[in-house]
Each structure stands twice: as C-alpha cells, then as structure tokens.
Write a protein that holds these residues in place. Structure first.
Motif, PDB file in Angstrom:
ATOM      1  N   LEU A  32       1.384  15.191  -7.795  1.00  0.00           N
ATOM      2  CA  LEU A  32       2.344  16.294  -7.874  1.00  0.00           C
ATOM      3  C   LEU A  32       2.623  16.676  -9.320  1.00  0.00           C
ATOM      4  CD1 LEU A  32       4.885  15.345  -5.061  1.00  0.00           C
ATOM      5  CD2 LEU A  32       3.338  17.298  -5.092  1.00  0.00           C
ATOM      6  N   LYS A  33       2.738  15.691 -10.196  1.00  0.00           N
ATOM      7  CA  LYS A  33       2.950  15.973 -11.614  1.00  0.00           C
ATOM      8  C   LYS A  33       1.762  16.744 -12.186  1.00  0.00           C
ATOM      9  CE  LYS A  33       5.742  11.894 -12.561  1.00  0.00           C
ATOM     10  NZ  LYS A  33       5.754  10.599 -13.252  1.00  0.00           N
ATOM     11  N   LEU A  34       0.554  16.357 -11.789  1.00  0.00           N
ATOM     12  CA  LEU A  34      -0.647  17.033 -12.265  1.00  0.00           C
ATOM     13  C   LEU A  34      -0.678  18.480 -11.784  1.00  0.00           C
ATOM     14  CD1 LEU A  34      -3.338  16.838 -13.760  1.00  0.00           C
ATOM     15  CD2 LEU A  34      -4.370  16.057 -11.616  1.00  0.00           C
ATOM     16  N   VAL A  35      -0.332  18.709 -10.529  1.00  0.00           N
ATOM     17  CA  VAL A  35      -0.293  20.071  -9.991  1.00  0.00           C
ATOM     18  C   VAL A  35       0.716  20.911 -10.763  1.00  0.00           C
ATOM     19  CG1 VAL A  35       0.384  21.444  -7.974  1.00  0.00           C
ATOM     20  CG2 VAL A  35      -1.141  19.491  -7.693  1.00  0.00           C
ATOM     21  N   LEU A  36       1.877  20.356 -11.035  1.00  0.00           N
ATOM     22  CA  LEU A  36       2.893  21.094 -11.789  1.00  0.00           C
ATOM     23  C   LEU A  36       2.412  21.417 -13.203  1.00  0.00           C
ATOM     24  CD1 LEU A  36       6.180  19.318 -10.659  1.00  0.00           C
ATOM     25  CD2 LEU A  36       5.445  21.634 -10.114  1.00  0.00           C
ATOM     26  N   ALA A  64      10.673  22.688  -7.802  1.00  0.00           N
ATOM     27  CA  ALA A  64       9.782  21.575  -7.445  1.00  0.00           C
ATOM     28  C   ALA A  64       9.875  20.465  -8.491  1.00  0.00           C
ATOM     29  CB  ALA A  64       8.343  22.073  -7.315  1.00  0.00           C
ATOM     30  N   LYS A  65       9.941  20.832  -9.775  1.00  0.00           N
ATOM     31  CA  LYS A  65      10.070  19.832 -10.828  1.00  0.00           C
ATOM     32  C   LYS A  65      11.386  19.081 -10.699  1.00  0.00           C
ATOM     33  CE  LYS A  65       8.638  20.830 -15.023  1.00  0.00           C
ATOM     34  NZ  LYS A  65       8.418  21.570 -16.283  1.00  0.00           N
ATOM     35  N   ASP A  66      12.462  19.793 -10.404  1.00  0.00           N
ATOM     36  CA  ASP A  66      13.766  19.148 -10.225  1.00  0.00           C
ATOM     37  C   ASP A  66      13.735  18.196  -9.032  1.00  0.00           C
ATOM     38  OD1 ASP A  66      14.740  20.575 -12.378  1.00  0.00           O
ATOM     39  OD2 ASP A  66      15.780  22.077 -11.153  1.00  0.00           O
ATOM     40  N   ASN A  67      13.140  18.651  -7.921  1.00  0.00           N
ATOM     41  CA  ASN A  67      13.048  17.810  -6.724  1.00  0.00           C
ATOM     42  C   ASN A  67      12.197  16.573  -6.984  1.00  0.00           C
ATOM     43  OD1 ASN A  67      14.651  19.547  -5.246  1.00  0.00           O
ATOM     44  ND2 ASN A  67      12.922  20.623  -4.328  1.00  0.00           N
ATOM     45  N   LEU A  68      11.106  16.737  -7.717  1.00  0.00           N
ATOM     46  CA  LEU A  68      10.240  15.610  -8.046  1.00  0.00           C
ATOM     47  C   LEU A  68      10.997  14.597  -8.899  1.00  0.00           C
ATOM     48  CD1 LEU A  68       7.458  14.295  -7.948  1.00  0.00           C
ATOM     49  CD2 LEU A  68       6.824  15.662  -9.934  1.00  0.00           C
ATOM     50  N   SER A  69      11.759  15.092  -9.847  1.00  0.00           N
ATOM     51  CA  SER A  69      12.546  14.209 -10.699  1.00  0.00           C
ATOM     52  C   SER A  69      13.575  13.442  -9.880  1.00  0.00           C
ATOM     53  CB  SER A  69      13.232  15.032 -11.789  1.00  0.00           C
ATOM     54  OG  SER A  69      14.037  14.210 -12.591  1.00  0.00           O
ATOM     55  N   GLU A  70      14.252  14.136  -8.975  1.00  0.00           N
ATOM     56  CA  GLU A  70      15.231  13.482  -8.110  1.00  0.00           C
ATOM     57  C   GLU A  70      14.557  12.443  -7.213  1.00  0.00           C
ATOM     58  OE1 GLU A  70      17.501  16.375  -5.909  1.00  0.00           O
ATOM     59  OE2 GLU A  70      18.044  17.451  -7.739  1.00  0.00           O
ATOM     60  N   MET A  71      13.372  12.776  -6.695  1.00  0.00           N
ATOM     61  CA  MET A  71      12.654  11.853  -5.826  1.00  0.00           C
ATOM     62  C   MET A  71      12.241  10.602  -6.595  1.00  0.00           C
ATOM     63  SD  MET A  71       9.449  12.542  -3.271  1.00  0.00           S
ATOM     64  CE  MET A  71       8.078  12.367  -4.388  1.00  0.00           C
ATOM     65  N   GLU A  72      11.769  10.774  -7.830  1.00  0.00           N
ATOM     66  CA  GLU A  72      11.392   9.621  -8.652  1.00  0.00           C
ATOM     67  C   GLU A  72      12.599   8.721  -8.894  1.00  0.00           C
ATOM     68  OE1 GLU A  72       7.842  10.429 -11.679  1.00  0.00           O
ATOM     69  OE2 GLU A  72       9.529  11.792 -11.957  1.00  0.00           O
ATOM     70  N   GLN A  73      13.737   9.333  -9.174  1.00  0.00           N
ATOM     71  CA  GLN A  73      14.952   8.559  -9.413  1.00  0.00           C
ATOM     72  C   GLN A  73      15.367   7.806  -8.151  1.00  0.00           C
ATOM     73  OE1 GLN A  73      18.290  10.894 -10.708  1.00  0.00           O
ATOM     74  NE2 GLN A  73      19.474   9.115 -11.290  1.00  0.00           N
ATOM     75  N   GLN A 101       0.819  -1.197   0.000  1.00  0.00           N
ATOM     76  CA  GLN A 101       0.000   0.000   0.000  1.00  0.00           C
ATOM     77  C   GLN A 101       0.860   1.258   0.000  1.00  0.00           C
ATOM     78  OE1 GLN A 101      -2.806   0.269   3.186  1.00  0.00           O
ATOM     79  NE2 GLN A 101      -3.809   2.041   2.315  1.00  0.00           N
ATOM     80  N   TYR A 102       2.000   1.231   0.666  1.00  0.00           N
ATOM     81  CA  TYR A 102       2.885   2.390   0.680  1.00  0.00           C
ATOM     82  C   TYR A 102       3.323   2.744  -0.730  1.00  0.00           C
ATOM     83  CZ  TYR A 102       7.095   5.186   1.219  1.00  0.00           C
ATOM     84  OH  TYR A 102       8.035   6.162   1.096  1.00  0.00           O
ATOM     85  N   GLY A 103       3.633   1.736  -1.518  1.00  0.00           N
ATOM     86  CA  GLY A 103       4.074   1.965  -2.891  1.00  0.00           C
ATOM     87  C   GLY A 103       2.985   2.590  -3.736  1.00  0.00           C
ATOM     88  N   SER A 104       1.760   2.092  -3.632  1.00  0.00           N
ATOM     89  CA  SER A 104       0.678   2.656  -4.436  1.00  0.00           C
ATOM     90  C   SER A 104       0.329   4.063  -3.969  1.00  0.00           C
ATOM     91  CB  SER A 104      -0.554   1.755  -4.399  1.00  0.00           C
ATOM     92  OG  SER A 104      -1.089   1.677  -3.101  1.00  0.00           O
ATOM     93  N   THR A 105       0.410   4.321  -2.680  1.00  0.00           N
ATOM     94  CA  THR A 105       0.168   5.676  -2.164  1.00  0.00           C
ATOM     95  C   THR A 105       1.232   6.624  -2.669  1.00  0.00           C
ATOM     96  OG1 THR A 105      -0.873   4.775  -0.184  1.00  0.00           O
ATOM     97  CG2 THR A 105      -0.121   7.057  -0.067  1.00  0.00           C
ATOM     98  N   ARG A 106       2.477   6.171  -2.637  1.00  0.00           N
ATOM     99  CA  ARG A 106       3.589   6.986  -3.129  1.00  0.00           C
ATOM    100  C   ARG A 106       3.407   7.284  -4.610  1.00  0.00           C
ATOM    101  NH1 ARG A 106       7.987   3.450  -2.917  1.00  0.00           N
ATOM    102  NH2 ARG A 106       7.225   2.852  -4.946  1.00  0.00           N
ATOM    103  N   ASP A 107       3.001   6.279  -5.390  1.00  0.00           N
ATOM    104  CA  ASP A 107       2.799   6.482  -6.820  1.00  0.00           C
ATOM    105  C   ASP A 107       1.679   7.482  -7.081  1.00  0.00           C
ATOM    106  OD1 ASP A 107       4.820   4.672  -7.308  1.00  0.00           O
ATOM    107  OD2 ASP A 107       3.461   2.996  -7.699  1.00  0.00           O
ATOM    108  N   ARG A 108       0.594   7.371  -6.303  1.00  0.00           N
ATOM    109  CA  ARG A 108      -0.509   8.337  -6.457  1.00  0.00           C
ATOM    110  C   ARG A 108      -0.049   9.745  -6.111  1.00  0.00           C
ATOM    111  NH1 ARG A 108      -4.541   4.539  -3.707  1.00  0.00           N
ATOM    112  NH2 ARG A 108      -3.420   5.390  -1.964  1.00  0.00           N
TER     113      ARG A 108
END
Length: 105
Positions: free
Chosen positions: A18-22, A54-63, A6-13
């Motif tokens: 966040l991508k949608l907000v950006l 925020a976009k850079d941080n999101l990209s780093e977090m995804e990686q 569940q943690y993984g699916s919550t994280r993915d959502r």
C-alpha cells in the motif's frame, strides 16, 4: 515476537504494498501536474483528496496494528510471569508436537 505468524508477515507485506502504491500515485500526480483541461484538474484534485485520506487511514492502521501487537506481547508476558510452569508445559508440548511432525517426514 509476532504471535500470529503468517498473518503478521502477510499484513506487513500488504502495508508495504500500500505504501508503494501511494508513492507511485504521488509520482504520477507530480509528473502529470502540467496537464490542461478543467475535467482533468477536477479529477486530479479528487484523486489527491482520496490519496490523502488513504495515507491517513494507512497511518492509523499502522498505529493500531502496533498497539495491538504491543498489547498482545504485554498480555503474553504477564501470563508467562503469572503462570511460569503452565508456560513451560505449553512450550514443551509445542516442541513435542513439532518433533512428532518433523519425525514423520
């Protein structure tokens, strides 16, 4: 296979949200690009900078999330290969517990 359920699916959502907000924020900036006023232009520039960070941080977090998931999979795979009978035992025990839980319903 995701080991944290569940943690993984919550994280993915959360990442998808966040991508949608950006994307929505970028659309808003494009649609308000013609607004006048120095105060507005300063605020818009600051917002663009913040959004870029925020976009850079999101990209780093995804990686980082992908690297952690890959490391967890490799570690699990290595453990199963090194301890096949223990892995079978854990799987059997998990199946037994799930069977008990479902049998009580």
């Amino acid at each position: 296979m995701e080991s944290n359920g569940q943690y993984g699916s919550t994280r993915d959502r959360l990442l998808d949200d966040l991508k949608l907000v950006l994307r929505d924020a970028e659309d808003l900036l494009r649609s308000t690009g013609e607004q006048a006023g120095e105060g507005y232009q300063v605020a818009r520039a600051k917002f663009e900078t913040t959004m870029g960070m925020a976009k850079d941080n999101l990209s780093e977090m995804e990686q980082l999330v992908a690297e952690n998931a890959r490391a967890a999979m490799e570690s699990t795979d290595r453990y199963v290969k090194e301890n096949p009978w223990q892995a079978v035992g854990v799987g059997a025990l998990a199946g037994f517990v799930v069977g008990l839980i479902l049998g009580r319903r």
